[in-house]
Design an enzyme around this catalytic site. Structure first.
Site, PDB file in Angstrom:
ATOM      1  N   ASP A  97      53.406  30.310 -44.114  1.00 36.24           N
ATOM      2  CA  ASP A  97      52.069  30.739 -44.535  1.00 36.24           C
ATOM      3  C   ASP A  97      51.019  29.656 -44.363  1.00 36.24           C
ATOM      4  O   ASP A  97      51.337  28.465 -44.246  1.00 36.24           O
ATOM      5  CB  ASP A  97      52.088  31.215 -45.987  1.00 36.24           C
ATOM      6  CG  ASP A  97      52.465  30.110 -46.971  1.00 36.24           C
ATOM      7  OD1 ASP A  97      53.388  29.326 -46.665  1.00 36.24           O
ATOM      8  OD2 ASP A  97      51.850  30.022 -48.048  1.00 36.24           O
ATOM      9  N   GLU A 102      54.604  29.243 -49.371  1.00 36.57           N
ATOM     10  CA  GLU A 102      54.658  27.908 -49.970  1.00 36.57           C
ATOM     11  C   GLU A 102      53.344  27.555 -50.639  1.00 36.57           C
ATOM     12  O   GLU A 102      53.319  26.908 -51.692  1.00 36.57           O
ATOM     13  CB  GLU A 102      54.993  26.877 -48.883  1.00 36.57           C
ATOM     14  CG  GLU A 102      55.248  25.465 -49.406  1.00 36.57           C
ATOM     15  CD  GLU A 102      54.022  24.555 -49.363  1.00 36.57           C
ATOM     16  OE1 GLU A 102      54.141  23.379 -49.731  1.00 36.57           O
ATOM     17  OE2 GLU A 102      52.921  25.025 -48.964  1.00 36.57           O
TER      18      GLU A 102
END
Length: 412
Positions: free
Chosen positions: A86, A179
């Site tokens: 991400d 994350e």
């Protein structure tokens, strides 16, 4: 020896990965929080299989895991490599249009056709990058070097190991979702990632080796008011916005991110939302020292109690504190080989290691909480989470060299 790394292949991988829109959503309850993360996970699964890795899997949470067995019977260690799919929700990651600046000559760099630019006047590190190939944004989005540079570096290192049949230890690979919002790692399949230690490839400037991070928590403080027409409000209205503003004044003015560095902790008012009837303040609490961290949480609790006692509110303000992650050093210090190997690998390719604390957190902090030492290695990127994000292609090449050198597991 490692033959010359194909910078074109490395660059093409990176540019391909940043084309995936993988921005995480901050208030998501389930992972992956965005469809693009699963799409990138499936792409990486395909590439890992093509590279000859074994047990390549993508979980329903978009966690990618794979294994490459050692090709030398004398190399018995198992080392993990981790990067995240991400990009930060703090800046748009949709329709990323990278621009490649070959042989940067110094001075300002205009980003796209707008008014955004990056300058060594504001970013002194740019002076170190003269002569290098830089990948920058068009000034409308972040770049995604955090952490797609790390993904590209891991994949390129694996490709070289396989093509050149370089002796290496057992290798576990994992790519994780969400994350940036601290969500995806909670779905991490530890049973599929058994290794002696691991590394996140999620750092910044060349040479960075990080194995200390903040202890982190989030505090939410809720205020309740009472609304009434302003023409008749005297003695009746209770403005939750005013209460929240007053409460904010109790915090030490110098213990904030913009006034601290090194190992100094802080309180950070991250969000202020609401109206006259209800307001919620969101604070980030950070400190490297466990005792100081506990004191910071106690400080907020005490201030809430004092505020309630002082105001005598019919509906007192509420407090919720949630721990996010802890300092990985307590685990890493018991596996000194993880630091020694990274140090040696950097020196072997002509890089001076720069040990520094992380003023943030990584997936490695969570893995450490599960007993797995997981220091953080540089990617060659800068200015993460912003439209001014950039990465050096030579820095990325350095990371690939260090990864390969570590996986040789010499003298272990």
């Amino acid at each position: 020896m490692i033959s010359q790394i194909d910078k074109t292949e490395l660059l093409e991988r990176f540019l391909h990965y940043v084309s995936f829109h993988t921005q995480s959503k901050p208030h998501a309850k389930h992972s992956p929080s965005s469809v693009g993360q699963m799409k990138l996970a499936m792409q990486l699964q395909k590439e890992l299989i093509q590279l000859g890795l074994e047990n390549v899997e993508v979980s329903k949470y978009a966690v990618v895991t794979a294994f490459l067995p050692a090709n030398d019977p004398n190399l018995t260690k198992t080392i993990g490599l981790v990067a995240h799919l991400d990009t930060s929700p703090q800046c748009s990651g949709k329709n990323v249009r990278p621009e490649v600046i070959e042989e940067y000559r110094g001075g300002d760099i205009a980003l796209g056709i707008g008014e955004e630019f990056i300058s060594p006047v504001y970013y002194s590190f740019m002076q170190k990058l003269v002569g290098q190939t830089l990948i920058v944004t068009d000034g409308t989005t972040l770049l995604g070097a955090d952490n797609k540079a790390g993904i590209a570096e891991i994949m390129t290192a694996l490709s070289i190991l396989q093509k050149e049949n370089i002796p290496h230890c057992n290798i576990r690979v994992a790519f994780t979702p969400d994350e940036e919002i601290g969500l995806g790692i909670h779905y991490f399949p530890m049973e599929k990632f058994s290794c002696d230690w691991a590394y996140t490839i999620d750092g910044g400037e060349v040479g960075e080796l990080e194995y200390e991070n903040f202890n982190a928590a989030t505090a939410k403080v809720r205020f309740f008011g009472r609304n009434i027409h302003t023409g008749y409000a005297k003695g009746k209205m209770l403005n939750a916005l005013t209460l929240a503003c007053e409460f904010q004044q109790v915090f030490p003015v110098d213990e904030v991110p913009e006034k601290t560095d090194g190992k100094v902790g802080f309180y950070h008012l991250e969000d202020f939302s609401g109206d006259i009837e209800q307001v919620e303040l969101t604070y980030l609490i950070r400190d490297f020292d466990e005792q100081n961290f506990a004191q910071r949480k106690a400080f907020i609790k005490n201030q809430v109690e004092k505020f309630n006692a002082k105001k005598g509110l019919k509906k007192p303000i509420e407090l919720e504190i949630q721990d996010s992650y802890q300092n990985m050093y307590d685990v890493v210090k018991n596996v000194p080989q993880s630091i020694e190997l990274a140090d040696r690998a950097m020196k072997a390719v002509g890089i001076k290691p720069n040990h520094k604390p992380i003023r943030g957190g990584t997936d490695g902090a969570f893995l450490a909480s599960k007993g797995l030492a997981c220091p953080n290695i540089f990617t060659g990127g800068y200015n993460f989470h912003s439209k001014h994000e950039l990465v050096s292609l030579q820095g990325m090449e350095n990371t690939v060299q260090v990864i390969i050198e570590m996986l040789k597991c010499k003298d272990l």
